[in-house]
Motif scaffolding. Structure first.
Motif, PDB file in Angstrom:
ATOM      1  N   ARG A  20      41.162  47.813  37.719  1.00  0.00           N
ATOM      2  CA  ARG A  20      41.760  46.475  37.602  1.00  0.00           C
ATOM      3  C   ARG A  20      40.728  45.398  37.887  1.00  0.00           C
ATOM      4  O   ARG A  20      40.654  44.392  37.169  1.00  0.00           O
ATOM      5  CB  ARG A  20      42.921  46.375  38.586  1.00  0.00           C
ATOM      6  N   ARG A  45      41.852  37.654  26.450  1.00  0.00           N
ATOM      7  CA  ARG A  45      42.023  38.192  27.798  1.00  0.00           C
ATOM      8  C   ARG A  45      42.569  39.614  27.748  1.00  0.00           C
ATOM      9  O   ARG A  45      43.475  39.922  26.987  1.00  0.00           O
ATOM     10  CB  ARG A  45      42.997  37.310  28.577  1.00  0.00           C
ATOM     11  N   THR A  47      44.403  42.886  29.621  1.00  0.00           N
ATOM     12  CA  THR A  47      45.402  43.188  30.641  1.00  0.00           C
ATOM     13  C   THR A  47      45.335  44.676  30.956  1.00  0.00           C
ATOM     14  O   THR A  47      44.824  45.469  30.153  1.00  0.00           O
ATOM     15  CB  THR A  47      46.821  42.846  30.152  1.00  0.00           C
ATOM     16  N   THR A  49      47.707  47.961  32.618  1.00  0.00           N
ATOM     17  CA  THR A  49      48.985  48.457  33.119  1.00  0.00           C
ATOM     18  C   THR A  49      48.766  49.854  33.686  1.00  0.00           C
ATOM     19  O   THR A  49      47.848  50.570  33.278  1.00  0.00           O
ATOM     20  CB  THR A  49      50.063  48.513  32.019  1.00  0.00           C
ATOM     21  N   ASP A  71      46.070  40.280  26.084  1.00  0.00           N
ATOM     22  CA  ASP A  71      47.068  39.247  26.311  1.00  0.00           C
ATOM     23  C   ASP A  71      47.261  38.485  24.998  1.00  0.00           C
ATOM     24  O   ASP A  71      46.306  37.966  24.427  1.00  0.00           O
ATOM     25  CB  ASP A  71      46.563  38.303  27.404  1.00  0.00           C
ATOM     26  N   ASP A 105      44.684  37.873  40.614  1.00  0.00           N
ATOM     27  CA  ASP A 105      44.688  39.307  40.317  1.00  0.00           C
ATOM     28  C   ASP A 105      43.604  40.032  41.099  1.00  0.00           C
ATOM     29  O   ASP A 105      43.819  41.144  41.602  1.00  0.00           O
ATOM     30  CB  ASP A 105      44.479  39.551  38.814  1.00  0.00           C
TER      31      ASP A 105
END
Length: 135
Positions: A20, A45, A47, A49, A71, A105
């Motif tokens: 991350r 961007r 992301t 998960t 994103d 984040d």
């Protein structure tokens, strides 16, 4: 659940948070990366998960990266008629990276990483004490 399960769960959590942080770092590094030709898209961007995993032998659950996606938030534009990526009206699409979101984040990932590290250290300490009691 035994000590090795706990250490494995913590290690998986640390790896997920490290991944991350890598995604966040990439986003921050590219927050000003525009296209190179007229009307082209800038950096989009990324992301990340996660998904829960299950060790069928021990019954312990963990976490791993499920997907690194993009994103789909629309790009904003900035008026820069001399820029190589400017469209016919002089507008350049800029990345959909929000520095504040990325910083938040990164802080959350750092805290989660530290929590997993603390769990691992406490488990290791308990294991060491148990071994010392058995001597």
């Amino acid at each position: 659940m035994d000590f090795s399960d706990t250490i494995g769960i913590s290690a998986a959590g640390m790896q997920a948070q490290a991944d991350r942080l890598r995604v966040v770092s990439e986003n921050l590094a590219n927050q000003e990366t525009t296209g190179t030709t007229a009307g082209s898209d800038p950096y989009r961007r990324k992301t990340i998960t996660f998904k829960e995993t299950l060790n069928h032998q021990t019954g312990a659950s963990g976490v791993q990266v499920k997907n690194i996606g993009q994103d789909q938030t629309p790009f904003e534009t900035r008026y820069e008629p001399g820029h190589p990526a400017a469209d016919a009206k002089g507008y350049v699409k800029v990345p959909n990276v929000n520095m504040m979101v990325e910083v938040m984040d990164s802080h959350e990932a750092q805290h989660s990483y530290e929590a997993n590290l603390n769990t691992m250290q406490i488990t290791r300490s308990m294991l060491t004490r148990t071994i010392n009691l058995m001597k």
